[in-house]
Design a protein around this motif. Structure first.
Motif, PDB file in Angstrom:
ATOM      1  N   ASP A  55       0.829  -1.205   0.000  1.00 42.85           N
ATOM      2  CA  ASP A  55       0.000   0.000   0.000  1.00 42.85           C
ATOM      3  C   ASP A  55       0.865   1.257   0.000  1.00 42.85           C
ATOM      4  OD1 ASP A  55      -2.328  -1.576   0.189  1.00 42.85           O
ATOM      5  OD2 ASP A  55      -2.118  -1.682   2.354  1.00 42.85           O
ATOM      6  N   LEU A  56       1.916   1.243   0.790  1.00 44.27           N
ATOM      7  CA  LEU A  56       2.788   2.414   0.892  1.00 44.27           C
ATOM      8  C   LEU A  56       3.609   2.617  -0.381  1.00 44.27           C
ATOM      9  CD1 LEU A  56       4.005   1.782   4.535  1.00 44.27           C
ATOM     10  CD2 LEU A  56       2.490   3.620   3.813  1.00 44.27           C
ATOM     11  N   ALA A  57       4.080   1.510  -0.953  1.00 43.60           N
ATOM     12  CA  ALA A  57       4.929   1.606  -2.142  1.00 43.60           C
ATOM     13  C   ALA A  57       4.174   2.077  -3.373  1.00 43.60           C
ATOM     14  CB  ALA A  57       5.579   0.249  -2.422  1.00 43.60           C
ATOM     15  N   ALA A  58       2.839   2.072  -3.309  1.00 43.69           N
ATOM     16  CA  ALA A  58       2.048   2.535  -4.460  1.00 43.69           C
ATOM     17  C   ALA A  58       2.362   3.989  -4.801  1.00 43.69           C
ATOM     18  CB  ALA A  58       0.565   2.367  -4.159  1.00 43.69           C
ATOM     19  N   LYS A  59       2.734   4.776  -3.810  1.00 44.75           N
ATOM     20  CA  LYS A  59       3.043   6.195  -4.058  1.00 44.75           C
ATOM     21  C   LYS A  59       4.277   6.320  -4.959  1.00 44.75           C
ATOM     22  CE  LYS A  59       2.003   9.026  -0.808  1.00 44.75           C
ATOM     23  NZ  LYS A  59       0.926   9.820  -1.480  1.00 44.75           N
TER      24      LYS A  59
END
Length: 221
Positions: A55-59
């Protein structure tokens, strides 16, 4: 140890986040704690979602949402694109949180985990409050149990507490159980193997048990 439950193997010291926890603070906390997933809880400690490294790496993956949405890449990719805009835990989390009871048998909890395609399950008490987090790594630690502990558990299940003589010798090496000896009935030898497979930490069972009477042939089973 009989059939393990989620409470037997879950992580009890859990890093949790409030829904309004900022993105950068969340990243820093996860890296500092060396965890890949964080439950998001409400004001009374009930899980409302999970935030993972994905979820965090999607940015980074979608440059903060600056790229065009991946229309043809599937629902999972589109979900990650939306999370690229996220600035706090509530924006990033996968919701609702998948929860299991602390007394649920581990085998059933792992089936839930596989079916949900999640990295972790929130373990809750009877009030719905978070008490732990279950990951596959937590469960896999059972395979590091000592051979003596495995043998002791198996012998108690096979023979009970009564000091009666038995005709079975149990050996355990590297988590592999070997059953030697003889029993009266063929069904009893197969049940002994079934019991051995159910002991936490057992990797394989070598059933060398012989029998006097093939009761399965007699009954047609």
């Amino acid at each position: 140890m009989t059939e393990p439950t989620t409470a037997d193997v879950m992580s009890r010291r859990v890093l949790a986040a409030a829904p309004d926890m900022p993105f950068r603070e969340l990243v820093g906390a996860m890296i500092a704690a060396d965890v890949s997933v964080v439950p998001v809880i409400d004001a009374v400690g009930r899980p409302v979602g999970l935030v993972s490294e994905v979820d965090l790496a999607a940015k980074l993956e979608f440059h903060g949402g600056a790229e065009s949405p991946p229309i043809l890449a599937g629902a999972h990719a589109r979900s990650r694109w939306h999370k690229a805009f996220g600035c706090c835990a509530a924006d990033l989390m996968t919701a609702p949180a998948v929860m299991v009871a602390e007394d649920m048998p581990l085998c059933l909890a792992l089936r839930v985990l596989a079916g949900e395609r999640m990295d972790a399950l929130c373990v809750v008490n009877d009030r719905g409050t978070l008490v732990g987090l279950l990951t596959r790594r937590d469960a896999l630690r059972l395979f590091l149990r000592g051979d003596d502990a495995i043998r002791g558990d198996l012998e108690r299940q096979l023979f009970g507490a009564a000091p009666t003589k038995h005709r079975v010798v149990v050996r355990v090496a590297g988590g592999v159980v070997t059953l030697d000896g003889a029993l009266c009935l063929r069904s009893a030898t197969e049940r002994a193997e079934w019991i051995a497979h159910g002991v936490a930490g057992v990797i394989a069972v070598r059933n060398n048990l012989s029998f006097d009477v093939d009761d399965l042939m007699i009954t047609g089973l």
